[in-house]
Scaffold this motif. Structure first.
Motif, short mmCIF file in Angstrom:
data_model
loop_
_atom_site.label_atom_id
_atom_site.label_comp_id
_atom_site.label_asym_id
_atom_site.label_seq_id
_atom_site.Cartn_x
_atom_site.Cartn_y
_atom_site.Cartn_z
N TYR A 50 0.98 -1.24 0.31
CA TYR A 50 0.03 0.15 0.03
C TYR A 50 0.76 1.32 -0.08
CZ TYR A 50 -3.35 3.32 1.46
OH TYR A 50 -4.38 4.57 1.35
N ASP A 51 1.88 1.24 0.53
CA ASP A 51 2.98 2.20 0.54
C ASP A 51 3.79 2.32 -0.81
OD1 ASP A 51 2.57 3.34 3.51
OD2 ASP A 51 2.79 1.02 3.80
N ALA A 52 3.65 1.52 -1.46
CA ALA A 52 4.58 1.77 -3.14
C ALA A 52 3.87 3.07 -3.53
CB ALA A 52 4.23 0.32 -3.73
N GLN A 53 4.98 3.52 -4.32
CA GLN A 53 4.41 4.84 -5.03
C GLN A 53 4.65 4.59 -6.54
OE1 GLN A 53 3.94 7.86 -3.21
NE2 GLN A 53 3.75 6.05 -1.55
N GLU A 55 6.53 5.61 -8.72
CA GLU A 55 7.80 5.41 -9.17
C GLU A 55 8.31 4.06 -8.59
OE1 GLU A 55 6.81 7.89 -7.25
OE2 GLU A 55 8.42 8.19 -5.26
N ASP A 56 7.64 3.15 -7.94
CA ASP A 56 8.07 1.91 -7.54
C ASP A 56 7.70 0.65 -8.69
OD1 ASP A 56 9.43 3.00 -5.37
OD2 ASP A 56 7.50 2.87 -4.35
N LYS A 57 6.71 1.36 -9.41
CA LYS A 57 5.93 0.47 -10.45
C LYS A 57 6.97 -0.58 -11.24
CE LYS A 57 3.41 3.48 -12.89
NZ LYS A 57 2.79 4.17 -13.72
N GLU A 58 8.02 -0.10 -11.78
CA GLU A 58 8.96 -0.97 -12.42
C GLU A 58 9.72 -1.89 -11.38
OE1 GLU A 58 12.63 -0.29 -15.38
OE2 GLU A 58 10.94 1.36 -15.22
N LEU A 59 9.77 -1.57 -10.13
CA LEU A 59 10.86 -2.28 -9.22
C LEU A 59 9.59 -3.39 -8.80
CD1 LEU A 59 12.99 -2.71 -6.58
CD2 LEU A 59 11.65 -1.13 -5.44
N ILE A 60 8.47 -3.26 -8.50
CA ILE A 60 7.58 -4.13 -8.20
C ILE A 60 7.41 -5.23 -9.42
CG2 ILE A 60 4.98 -4.82 -7.61
CD1 ILE A 60 5.44 -2.08 -6.26
N GLY A 61 7.32 -4.85 -10.59
CA GLY A 61 7.34 -5.49 -11.67
C GLY A 61 8.63 -6.49 -11.79
N HIS A 62 9.91 -5.95 -11.54
CA HIS A 62 11.07 -6.44 -11.66
C HIS A 62 11.11 -7.66 -10.74
CE1 HIS A 62 15.60 -6.62 -11.88
NE2 HIS A 62 15.51 -6.68 -10.49
N ILE A 63 10.58 -7.47 -9.48
CA ILE A 63 10.61 -8.58 -8.42
C ILE A 63 9.68 -9.62 -8.73
CG2 ILE A 63 9.72 -9.21 -6.09
CD1 ILE A 63 10.50 -6.23 -5.41
N HIS A 64 8.79 -9.48 -9.49
CA HIS A 64 7.80 -10.53 -9.94
C HIS A 64 8.61 -11.25 -11.15
CE1 HIS A 64 5.09 -8.94 -7.34
NE2 HIS A 64 4.44 -9.83 -7.47
N ILE A 65 9.40 -10.67 -12.06
CA ILE A 65 10.01 -11.41 -13.07
C ILE A 65 11.37 -12.15 -12.56
CG2 ILE A 65 11.47 -10.93 -15.00
CD1 ILE A 65 8.42 -10.40 -15.67
N LEU A 98 8.26 -4.27 2.76
CA LEU A 98 7.46 -5.02 1.60
C LEU A 98 8.10 -6.39 1.24
CD1 LEU A 98 5.03 -5.27 -0.56
CD2 LEU A 98 6.85 -3.68 -1.87
N HIS A 99 7.18 -7.61 1.19
CA HIS A 99 7.77 -8.76 0.90
C HIS A 99 6.94 -9.52 0.22
CE1 HIS A 99 6.52 -8.74 5.15
NE2 HIS A 99 5.97 -10.20 4.94
N PHE A 100 6.92 -10.32 -0.60
CA PHE A 100 6.17 -11.19 -1.40
C PHE A 100 6.48 -12.83 -1.04
CE2 PHE A 100 6.55 -7.40 -3.84
CZ PHE A 100 5.35 -7.19 -4.20
N HIS A 101 5.60 -13.44 -0.51
CA HIS A 101 5.83 -14.65 -0.25
C HIS A 101 5.73 -15.57 -1.51
CE1 HIS A 101 5.02 -14.27 4.40
NE2 HIS A 101 4.55 -13.28 3.94
N LEU A 102 6.80 -16.49 -1.64
CA LEU A 102 6.67 -17.22 -2.83
C LEU A 102 6.69 -18.73 -2.10
CD1 LEU A 102 6.77 -18.04 -5.94
CD2 LEU A 102 9.25 -18.35 -5.39
#
Ligand code: AMP
Ligand code: ZN
Length: 112
Positions: A50-53, A55-65, A98-102
């Motif tokens: 929820y705190d992602a801005q 400008e963090d869009k690419e970063l969040i996509g990067h993590i998922h890739i 922020l963390h994504f559980h896999l």
């Protein structure tokens, strides 16, 4: 900042890292709920999704890739997996970086 995941990024506390690049680190959850249970985090401190801005869009996509590659390495791409991020009290967020559980390696139910 007193954040355990920032400390993992900075190697101030140990973690079993399985992947690292310029923007992200992926490491084993200390209390796994499945045969594969990893956490993918941005190196940048962001308190929750929820705190992602903008400008963090690419970063969040990067993590998922990056997680696609990690899922391949863990051998769970074919069998499947779940990616989860928790926010706040009802989401049962306990670490405010922020963390994504896999999660994979066994049949999951919706209540896990
Ligand atoms: P959440 O409840 O979604 O905020 O998830 C936090 C996760 O971080 C939990 O699954 C914990 O087991 C995990 N965790 C807490 N401290 C550590 C640590 N030092 N190293 C690895 N995982 C951790
Ligand atoms: Zn942090």
């Amino acid at each position: 900042m007193d954040c355990i995941f920032c400390k993992i990024v900075n190697n101030e506390i140990p973690a079993k890292k399985v992947y690292e690049d310029e923007h992200t680190v992926v490491f084993h959850d200390i209390n796994p709920i499945a045969p594969v249970h990893l956490l993918a985090i941005p190196k940048k401190h962001i308190a929750s999704i929820y705190d992602a801005q903008p400008e963090d869009k690419e970063l969040i996509g990067h993590i998922h890739i990056a997680l696609q590659k990690v899922a391949d390495e863990m051998g769970i791409s074919e069998s499947g997996f779940r990616i989860v991020t928790n926010k706040g009290e009802h989401g049962q967020q306990t670490v405010f970086h922020l963390h994504f559980h896999l999660i994979g390696g066994r049949q999951l139910r919706w209540d896990m």
